[in-house]
Design a protein around this motif. Structure first.
Motif, short mmCIF file in Angstrom:
data_model
loop_
_atom_site.label_atom_id
_atom_site.label_comp_id
_atom_site.label_asym_id
_atom_site.label_seq_id
_atom_site.Cartn_x
_atom_site.Cartn_y
_atom_site.Cartn_z
N LYS A 220 0.84 -1.20 0.00
CA LYS A 220 0.00 0.00 0.00
C LYS A 220 0.87 1.25 0.00
CE LYS A 220 -3.98 2.20 0.45
NZ LYS A 220 -3.53 3.60 0.61
N GLN A 221 1.98 1.20 0.73
CA GLN A 221 2.89 2.34 0.75
C GLN A 221 3.52 2.56 -0.61
OE1 GLN A 221 5.82 2.13 3.87
NE2 GLN A 221 7.14 3.66 2.91
N VAL A 222 3.89 1.46 -1.29
CA VAL A 222 4.46 1.57 -2.64
C VAL A 222 3.44 2.20 -3.58
CG1 VAL A 222 5.31 0.26 -4.62
CG2 VAL A 222 6.03 -0.37 -2.31
N LEU A 223 2.19 1.76 -3.49
CA LEU A 223 1.14 2.30 -4.33
C LEU A 223 0.98 3.80 -4.10
CD1 LEU A 223 -1.27 1.98 -6.26
CD2 LEU A 223 -2.67 1.36 -4.29
N ASP A 224 0.88 4.21 -2.85
CA ASP A 224 0.71 5.64 -2.54
C ASP A 224 1.91 6.45 -3.00
OD1 ASP A 224 -1.71 5.01 -1.38
OD2 ASP A 224 -0.93 4.95 0.67
N GLN A 225 3.10 5.88 -2.83
CA GLN A 225 4.33 6.57 -3.23
C GLN A 225 4.36 6.81 -4.73
OE1 GLN A 225 8.05 4.42 -2.35
NE2 GLN A 225 8.73 6.20 -1.21
N VAL A 226 4.07 5.76 -5.48
CA VAL A 226 4.10 5.86 -6.94
C VAL A 226 3.03 6.83 -7.45
CG1 VAL A 226 3.69 4.60 -9.09
CG2 VAL A 226 5.12 3.59 -7.30
N ARG B 3 6.30 -12.46 -2.34
CA ARG B 3 5.57 -11.21 -2.10
C ARG B 3 6.52 -10.01 -2.17
NH1 ARG B 3 1.81 -11.43 -4.24
NH2 ARG B 3 1.29 -9.40 -3.38
N MET B 4 7.75 -10.18 -1.68
CA MET B 4 8.73 -9.10 -1.75
C MET B 4 9.11 -8.79 -3.20
SD MET B 4 11.01 -10.43 1.48
CE MET B 4 12.31 -9.22 1.44
N VAL B 5 9.26 -9.85 -3.99
CA VAL B 5 9.57 -9.66 -5.41
C VAL B 5 8.40 -8.98 -6.11
CG1 VAL B 5 9.94 -10.89 -7.59
CG2 VAL B 5 11.20 -11.58 -5.53
N ALA B 6 7.17 -9.38 -5.78
CA ALA B 6 6.00 -8.76 -6.39
C ALA B 6 5.93 -7.28 -6.05
CB ALA B 6 4.72 -9.46 -5.91
N SER B 7 6.33 -6.91 -4.84
CA SER B 7 6.33 -5.51 -4.44
C SER B 7 7.33 -4.71 -5.27
CB SER B 7 6.67 -5.40 -2.95
OG SER B 7 6.65 -4.06 -2.52
N LYS B 8 8.48 -5.30 -5.55
CA LYS B 8 9.49 -4.63 -6.36
C LYS B 8 9.02 -4.52 -7.81
CE LYS B 8 13.48 -6.00 -3.56
NZ LYS B 8 13.96 -4.64 -3.24
N GLU B 9 8.38 -5.56 -8.32
CA GLU B 9 7.85 -5.51 -9.69
C GLU B 9 6.75 -4.47 -9.80
OE1 GLU B 9 6.72 -9.57 -10.27
OE2 GLU B 9 8.70 -10.15 -11.04
N MET B 10 5.99 -4.33 -8.73
CA MET B 10 4.95 -3.31 -8.67
C MET B 10 5.56 -1.92 -8.82
SD MET B 10 2.41 -2.80 -5.43
CE MET B 10 1.20 -1.49 -5.33
N LEU B 11 6.68 -1.70 -8.14
CA LEU B 11 7.37 -0.41 -8.22
C LEU B 11 7.87 -0.16 -9.64
CD1 LEU B 11 8.61 2.08 -6.79
CD2 LEU B 11 10.65 0.68 -6.38
N ARG C 117 -3.60 -0.42 -12.51
CA ARG C 117 -2.67 -1.51 -12.85
C ARG C 117 -1.93 -2.03 -11.62
NH1 ARG C 117 -0.47 0.78 -17.00
NH2 ARG C 117 1.36 1.66 -15.98
N LEU C 118 -1.51 -1.11 -10.76
CA LEU C 118 -0.73 -1.52 -9.58
C LEU C 118 -1.58 -2.27 -8.56
CD1 LEU C 118 1.70 1.46 -8.88
CD2 LEU C 118 1.96 -0.50 -10.41
N LYS C 119 -2.85 -1.98 -8.50
CA LYS C 119 -3.72 -2.67 -7.55
C LYS C 119 -3.82 -4.16 -7.86
CE LYS C 119 -6.66 1.03 -5.75
NZ LYS C 119 -8.01 1.60 -5.67
N GLY C 120 -3.51 -4.52 -9.10
CA GLY C 120 -3.53 -5.94 -9.48
C GLY C 120 -2.45 -6.75 -8.77
N TYR C 121 -1.41 -6.07 -8.25
CA TYR C 121 -0.35 -6.77 -7.52
C TYR C 121 -0.71 -7.04 -6.07
CZ TYR C 121 2.98 -5.69 -11.30
OH TYR C 121 3.64 -5.62 -12.50
N MET C 122 -1.70 -6.35 -5.57
CA MET C 122 -1.99 -6.41 -4.13
C MET C 122 -2.92 -7.55 -3.80
SD MET C 122 -2.36 -2.29 -3.52
CE MET C 122 -2.46 -2.44 -1.74
N LEU C 123 -2.65 -8.19 -2.66
CA LEU C 123 -3.51 -9.29 -2.19
C LEU C 123 -4.66 -8.72 -1.36
CD1 LEU C 123 -0.84 -11.93 -1.14
CD2 LEU C 123 -2.23 -11.90 -3.20
#
Length: 246
Positions: free
Chosen positions: A75-81, A213-221, A240-246
Motif C-alpha cells: 500500500k505504501q508503494v502504491l501511494d508513493q508511486v 511477495r517481496m519480489v511482487a512488491s518490487k515488480e509493482m514499483l 494496474r498496480l492494484k492488481g499486484y496487491m492481495l
C-alpha cells in the motif's frame, strides 16, 4: 506474531503424541536423546557441507519470518508511486529529484533516479529487473537450506535406524540391551521424517511465499515507474498496480 505458524506446529505435535497415547503407547517412548542427536547433527552437517556460509547464515536468520513476518508495504508503494505520478504530470519529471533524498531503500532510489535522469522506460525496466533477479536468487538460495534439511533428515533418520539395529545385533546375547537399541532405531526414523515434514519443509514453503511477495512488491514499483516514464494517467497506473496487491 504469526499465530497460524504456532497453531500448525502445535496441532502437528499434538496429533502425533495423541496418536501414540491412543494406541496405548507411552510418551516417554518417543523421547530418545541419542536418536535426536543423530538426526539433528547429521542433518546440520549435511546442510553445512552443501551451503556456503553466507547462504547458510542468511537462511538461519530468515527463519524468524515464520513467527514474525517481514513487513511488505505494498500500500505504501502504491501511494508513493501515485504521488510521484501526480507530481510528474503537473510539474514534470525533474521535480521528482527533490524526492530522491527522502528515500532510504536503495532499489527504490535507483529506480527514481533513472526516471529523473530521463532513461528510456524499457531501459528502466531492464536495469531494475536485473536487481530483482539477483535479489530473488540470493534469498531463494538461502530459503532452500530448509528444503535441503527436509530432504536429508529422513535419510539421516534411516541411518540412525540402521545404527540402532546394528547395536541390537551386537547384543543378541544380552536381552537387556535389545529394547533400547530397537527404540533408537524406530524413533530415529520418526524424528527424521517428522522434522522434515512438520518443520523443515513447511518453513521452506513459508519463506518462499514471503520472498515471492517481496519480489511482487518490487515488480509493482517497476511497473509504476515505467508508467510514469511513458506518461500514463495516474488513475491508469493505480488500476494496474492494484492488481499486484492481495
Amino acid at each position: 506474531m504469526d499465530k497460524i505458524s504456532l497453531a500448525g506446529l502445535a496441532i502437528g505435535l499434538i496429533a502425533i503424541v495423541g496418536g501414540q497415547i491412543l494406541e496405548g503407547g507411552h510418551v516417554s517412548s518417543l523421547v530418545q536423546p541419542t536418536a535426536l542427536m543423530i538426526v539433528l547433527g547429521g542433518t546440520l552437517g549435511a546442510v553445512l557441507l552443501q551451503s556456503p556460509y553466507p547462504v547458510f547464515r542468511r537462511g538461519m536468520q530468515m527463519v524468524r519470518w515464520v513467527w514474525v513476518p517481514p513487513v511488505i508495504e505494498q500500500k505504501q508503494v502504491l501511494d508513493q508511486v501515485l504521488g510521484w505520478s501526480q507530481i510528474a504530470r503537473r510539474e514534470g519529471l525533474l521535480q521528482l529529484e527533490n524526492q530522491i533524498a527522502r528515500i532510504k531503500d536503495p532499489f527504490t532510489k535507483k529506480g527514481l533516479q533513472l526516471l529523473v535522469d530521463g532513461a528510456d522506460p524499457e531501459h528502466i525496466r531492464e536495469l531494475l529487473e536485473v536487481d530483482i533477479n539477483t535479489f530473488e536468487d540470493e534469498w531463494r538460495q538461502s530459503a532452500k537450506i530448509w528444503d535441503s534439511a527436509g530432504g536429508y533428515s529422513p535419510t539421516i533418520g534411516i541411518l540412525g535406524a540402521v545404527m540402532g539395529l546394528i547395536h541390537v545385533m551386537e547384543n543378541l546375547s544380552d536381552p537387556t540391551k535389545l529394547g533400547s537399541g530397537i527404540a533408537v532405531a524406530f524413533v530415529a526414523t520418526i524424528y527424521g521424517v517428522g522434522l522434515a515434514n512438520l518443520v523443515y519443509l513447511p518453513i521452506a514453503g513459508k519463506l518462499k511465499y514471503y520472498i515471492a511477495r517481496m519480489v511482487a512488491s518490487k515488480e509493482m514499483l517497476i511497473d509504476g515507474l515505467v508508467g510514469i516514464a511513458v506518461g500514463d494517467n495516474p488513475r491508469i497506473i493505480e488500476s494496474r498496480l492494484k492488481g499486484y496487491m492481495l
